[in-house]
Motif scaffolding. Sequence first.
Motif, PDB file in Angstrom:
ATOM      1  N   ASP A 174       0.803  -1.232   0.000  1.00 32.03           N
ATOM      2  CA  ASP A 174       0.000   0.000   0.000  1.00 32.03           C
ATOM      3  C   ASP A 174       0.829   1.272   0.000  1.00 32.03           C
ATOM      4  OD1 ASP A 174       0.970  -0.254   2.646  1.00 32.03           O
ATOM      5  OD2 ASP A 174      -0.782   0.809   3.451  1.00 32.03           O
ATOM      6  N   SER A 175       2.159   1.163  -0.009  1.00 33.29           N
ATOM      7  CA  SER A 175       2.970   2.373   0.095  1.00 33.29           C
ATOM      8  C   SER A 175       3.194   2.995  -1.276  1.00 33.29           C
ATOM      9  CB  SER A 175       4.327   2.052   0.730  1.00 33.29           C
ATOM     10  OG  SER A 175       5.200   1.476  -0.233  1.00 33.29           O
ATOM     11  N   ASP A 176       3.700   4.233  -1.280  1.00 26.27           N
ATOM     12  CA  ASP A 176       3.934   4.914  -2.552  1.00 26.27           C
ATOM     13  C   ASP A 176       5.200   4.415  -3.244  1.00 26.27           C
ATOM     14  OD1 ASP A 176       5.878   6.039  -0.975  1.00 26.27           O
ATOM     15  OD2 ASP A 176       5.063   8.065  -1.024  1.00 26.27           O
ATOM     16  N   MET A 177       5.832   3.368  -2.687  1.00 29.24           N
ATOM     17  CA  MET A 177       6.935   2.712  -3.392  1.00 29.24           C
ATOM     18  C   MET A 177       6.413   1.851  -4.535  1.00 29.24           C
ATOM     19  SD  MET A 177       9.478   3.959  -1.859  1.00 29.24           S
ATOM     20  CE  MET A 177      10.632   3.069  -2.875  1.00 29.24           C
ATOM     21  N   CYS A 223       5.102  -1.670   2.097  1.00 28.82           N
ATOM     22  CA  CYS A 223       4.016  -1.695   3.089  1.00 28.82           C
ATOM     23  C   CYS A 223       4.165  -0.566   4.094  1.00 28.82           C
ATOM     24  CB  CYS A 223       4.016  -3.029   3.841  1.00 28.82           C
ATOM     25  SG  CYS A 223       3.727  -4.472   2.816  1.00 28.82           S
ATOM     26  N   SER A 224       3.049   0.100   4.403  1.00 34.52           N
ATOM     27  CA  SER A 224       3.053   1.120   5.439  1.00 34.52           C
ATOM     28  C   SER A 224       3.170   0.466   6.810  1.00 34.52           C
ATOM     29  CB  SER A 224       1.765   1.938   5.374  1.00 34.52           C
ATOM     30  OG  SER A 224       0.646   1.126   5.715  1.00 34.52           O
ATOM     31  N   SER A 225       3.574   1.249   7.784  1.00 29.47           N
ATOM     32  CA  SER A 225       3.660   0.738   9.155  1.00 29.47           C
ATOM     33  C   SER A 225       2.299   0.277   9.652  1.00 29.47           C
ATOM     34  CB  SER A 225       4.220   1.821  10.083  1.00 29.47           C
ATOM     35  OG  SER A 225       5.552   2.158   9.740  1.00 29.47           O
ATOM     36  N   GLU A 226       1.250   0.995   9.258  1.00 31.33           N
ATOM     37  CA  GLU A 226      -0.090   0.625   9.684  1.00 31.33           C
ATOM     38  C   GLU A 226      -0.491  -0.728   9.113  1.00 31.33           C
ATOM     39  OE1 GLU A 226      -4.703   2.353   9.607  1.00 31.33           O
ATOM     40  OE2 GLU A 226      -3.050   3.572   8.815  1.00 31.33           O
ATOM     41  N   ALA A 254      19.439   0.029   1.851  1.00 29.45           N
ATOM     42  CA  ALA A 254      19.523   1.473   2.053  1.00 29.45           C
ATOM     43  C   ALA A 254      18.132   2.097   2.081  1.00 29.45           C
ATOM     44  CB  ALA A 254      20.359   2.102   0.945  1.00 29.45           C
ATOM     45  N   LEU A 255      17.233   1.580   1.238  1.00 31.61           N
ATOM     46  CA  LEU A 255      15.864   2.086   1.196  1.00 31.61           C
ATOM     47  C   LEU A 255      15.132   1.792   2.504  1.00 31.61           C
ATOM     48  CD1 LEU A 255      13.539   3.378  -0.376  1.00 31.61           C
ATOM     49  CD2 LEU A 255      13.055   1.109  -1.366  1.00 31.61           C
ATOM     50  N   VAL A 256      15.302   0.596   3.014  1.00 30.27           N
ATOM     51  CA  VAL A 256      14.659   0.233   4.286  1.00 30.27           C
ATOM     52  C   VAL A 256      15.160   1.134   5.408  1.00 30.27           C
ATOM     53  CG1 VAL A 256      14.485  -1.584   6.034  1.00 30.27           C
ATOM     54  CG2 VAL A 256      14.175  -2.149   3.619  1.00 30.27           C
ATOM     55  N   LYS A 257      16.446   1.409   5.431  1.00 31.13           N
ATOM     56  CA  LYS A 257      17.009   2.288   6.463  1.00 31.13           C
ATOM     57  C   LYS A 257      16.433   3.695   6.351  1.00 31.13           C
ATOM     58  CE  LYS A 257      19.587   2.964   9.996  1.00 31.13           C
ATOM     59  NZ  LYS A 257      19.226   2.299  11.280  1.00 31.13           N
ATOM     60  N   GLN A 258      16.234   4.139   5.121  1.00 32.62           N
ATOM     61  CA  GLN A 258      15.651   5.460   4.892  1.00 32.62           C
ATOM     62  C   GLN A 258      14.191   5.518   5.362  1.00 32.62           C
ATOM     63  OE1 GLN A 258      15.897   6.743   0.777  1.00 32.62           O
ATOM     64  NE2 GLN A 258      14.066   8.007   0.999  1.00 32.62           N
ATOM     65  N   LEU A 259      13.443   4.445   5.109  1.00 31.55           N
ATOM     66  CA  LEU A 259      12.018   4.418   5.442  1.00 31.55           C
ATOM     67  C   LEU A 259      11.755   4.165   6.919  1.00 31.55           C
ATOM     68  CD1 LEU A 259      10.768   2.328   2.372  1.00 31.55           C
ATOM     69  CD2 LEU A 259      10.410   4.782   2.763  1.00 31.55           C
ATOM     70  N   PHE A 260      12.671   3.441   7.572  1.00 35.11           N
ATOM     71  CA  PHE A 260      12.491   3.090   8.988  1.00 35.11           C
ATOM     72  C   PHE A 260      13.752   3.478   9.765  1.00 35.11           C
ATOM     73  CE2 PHE A 260      10.086   0.146   6.341  1.00 35.11           C
ATOM     74  CZ  PHE A 260       8.811   0.216   6.891  1.00 35.11           C
ATOM     75  N   SER A 268      14.820  -6.404  12.122  1.00 37.83           N
ATOM     76  CA  SER A 268      14.095  -5.812  13.254  1.00 37.83           C
ATOM     77  C   SER A 268      12.847  -5.068  12.809  1.00 37.83           C
ATOM     78  CB  SER A 268      15.024  -4.866  14.026  1.00 37.83           C
ATOM     79  OG  SER A 268      16.114  -5.571  14.580  1.00 37.83           O
ATOM     80  N   VAL A 269      12.811  -4.627  11.553  1.00 34.71           N
ATOM     81  CA  VAL A 269      11.587  -4.005  11.034  1.00 34.71           C
ATOM     82  C   VAL A 269      10.440  -5.002  11.126  1.00 34.71           C
ATOM     83  CG1 VAL A 269      10.439  -3.111   8.976  1.00 34.71           C
ATOM     84  CG2 VAL A 269      12.761  -2.354   9.539  1.00 34.71           C
ATOM     85  N   TYR A 270      10.645  -6.202  10.594  1.00 35.39           N
ATOM     86  CA  TYR A 270       9.583  -7.211  10.660  1.00 35.39           C
ATOM     87  C   TYR A 270       9.288  -7.605  12.097  1.00 35.39           C
ATOM     88  CZ  TYR A 270      10.102  -7.699   5.603  1.00 35.39           C
ATOM     89  OH  TYR A 270      10.142  -7.462   4.239  1.00 35.39           O
ATOM     90  N   ASP A 271      10.324  -7.717  12.896  1.00 34.74           N
ATOM     91  CA  ASP A 271      10.125  -8.107  14.294  1.00 34.74           C
ATOM     92  C   ASP A 271       9.306  -7.066  15.050  1.00 34.74           C
ATOM     93  OD1 ASP A 271      10.664 -10.005  16.422  1.00 34.74           O
ATOM     94  OD2 ASP A 271      11.997  -8.487  17.278  1.00 34.74           O
ATOM     95  N   SER A 272       9.522  -5.804  14.746  1.00 33.67           N
ATOM     96  CA  SER A 272       8.821  -4.743  15.464  1.00 33.67           C
ATOM     97  C   SER A 272       7.326  -4.728  15.153  1.00 33.67           C
ATOM     98  CB  SER A 272       9.433  -3.377  15.124  1.00 33.67           C
ATOM     99  OG  SER A 272       9.220  -3.046  13.763  1.00 33.67           O
TER     100      SER A 272
END
Length: 468
Positions: A174-177, A223-226, A254-260, A268-272
């Motif tokens: 659902d993200s603008d990516m 995917c958005s955080s929501e 690098a993109l994941v680090k920028q987004l989160f 840890s993004v998925y874990d969170s």
Amino acid sequence: MSPTKKSLFLGSFVHCKSLDELETRHDAAVFVDEHGVIVAIEQDMDLQRAKDTLIPQMGWVEGEYAVHMAKKGEFFFPGFIDTHIHAPQFPNAGIFGKSTLLDWLLKYTFPMESSLANLSKAQMVYNRCVKRTLSHGTTTASYYATIHVPATNLLADLCLSIGQRAFIGRCCMDSDMSPDTYRDESPQQAIEATKATISHISSIDPSYSLVSPILTPRFAPSCSSELMTSLGALHKETDLPIQTHISENVGELALVKQLFPDIKDYTSVYDSFSLLTRKTILAHAIHLSDDEIALIKERKAKISHCPCSNSSITSGTCKVRQLLDNGIDIGLGTDMSGGYSPSILEALRQAVLVSRHVAMGGDDNTKLSIEEVLYLATRGGAKVVNLEDKIGGFDVGKEWDAQLIGFGADISDEEGATDEINQMDESPVDMFGWETWDDRIAKWVYNGDDRNTLAVWVKGRLVHEIRK
């Protein structure tokens, strides 16, 4: 698809006893009941002896069971398990140009997937994908579909009717990516659409005995955080499996680090968001840190190794030995169409070759053996999809997911070569008659293809056969 009935399988059987050991049984018999479950395995058993001894003891009646006999040189092997494959990308297999991951998604992948909103096109693509993968011995596949509910439901219907064991995931993104024309309208809409597919699969296979839904956040940047929070909650509510991508490409990291920016690392993004669990399949996992490996092990998440794709779109070389040494369960994935082939046998040999490229860095221990990659394709894959109690090997109590492998005629001498030369086209693997069984398996892994897969069964049902 033939109906399920009691079956007696006779001949040679090969399966992985452990990560580094193959077990071969000759002159053996495997008895499979009408539910597709192995109920007995006997050594030194031919058809007549079976009829005189075990068949009467089990109460089987002549005419109510089928007999399948492997010829000399043929063998039964467990069905392959593809732990990561994109069904809507099947038409693009082999098409990736010089792209790397993010460019490839925009140029090739999203347009093809978006076009499968057309159900007639989806029917054609999915029907061919399921039948093609079965012809290569893939008895279980963990499929990514598209964002479209009707087309995703259609894929589930086809797997059930054709007879392939499958996990079906409606992609959440659902993200603008993602392109404006190919994304979920909102987190709420994505969850409702996902629940619609879950409901459909529950209606056609209530016990998920053959087809199961799988929660599918495409990957963190899409995917958005929501949305990920909601998917994590849905997993806790349903205990359904999860599949996603991780650490495939350095640009993606690098993109994941920028987004989160406030989260330590990709894992840890998925874990969170409660998406890293014992039922999570993480595809690729190439560029993991030691801390990430430790977290994956702690959460008992699983990894799908996709060597064809990793090489094809220049993502990197996965350090499989390191992951195995850390006690992480690993299976193989074709990742078609990032990978160019729907064949797990092709993924097997690419896994061996990629491990040798890793070894060229100075650590010879990183090389994978034929026994090890065959394990990843069967028992390892079964662990990845949490079905190790049902599939992956020939054991009493497991379900009969199997393939019959053959090589045509052995050409053992000049006279035989003259007699059998017309049969050479039946198989890409030339056998001369003097090969040991280890040699035969090695030749199959490195030279074989779907022409060697003479028949395939899923849960005791014959679902593919080369007719002569």
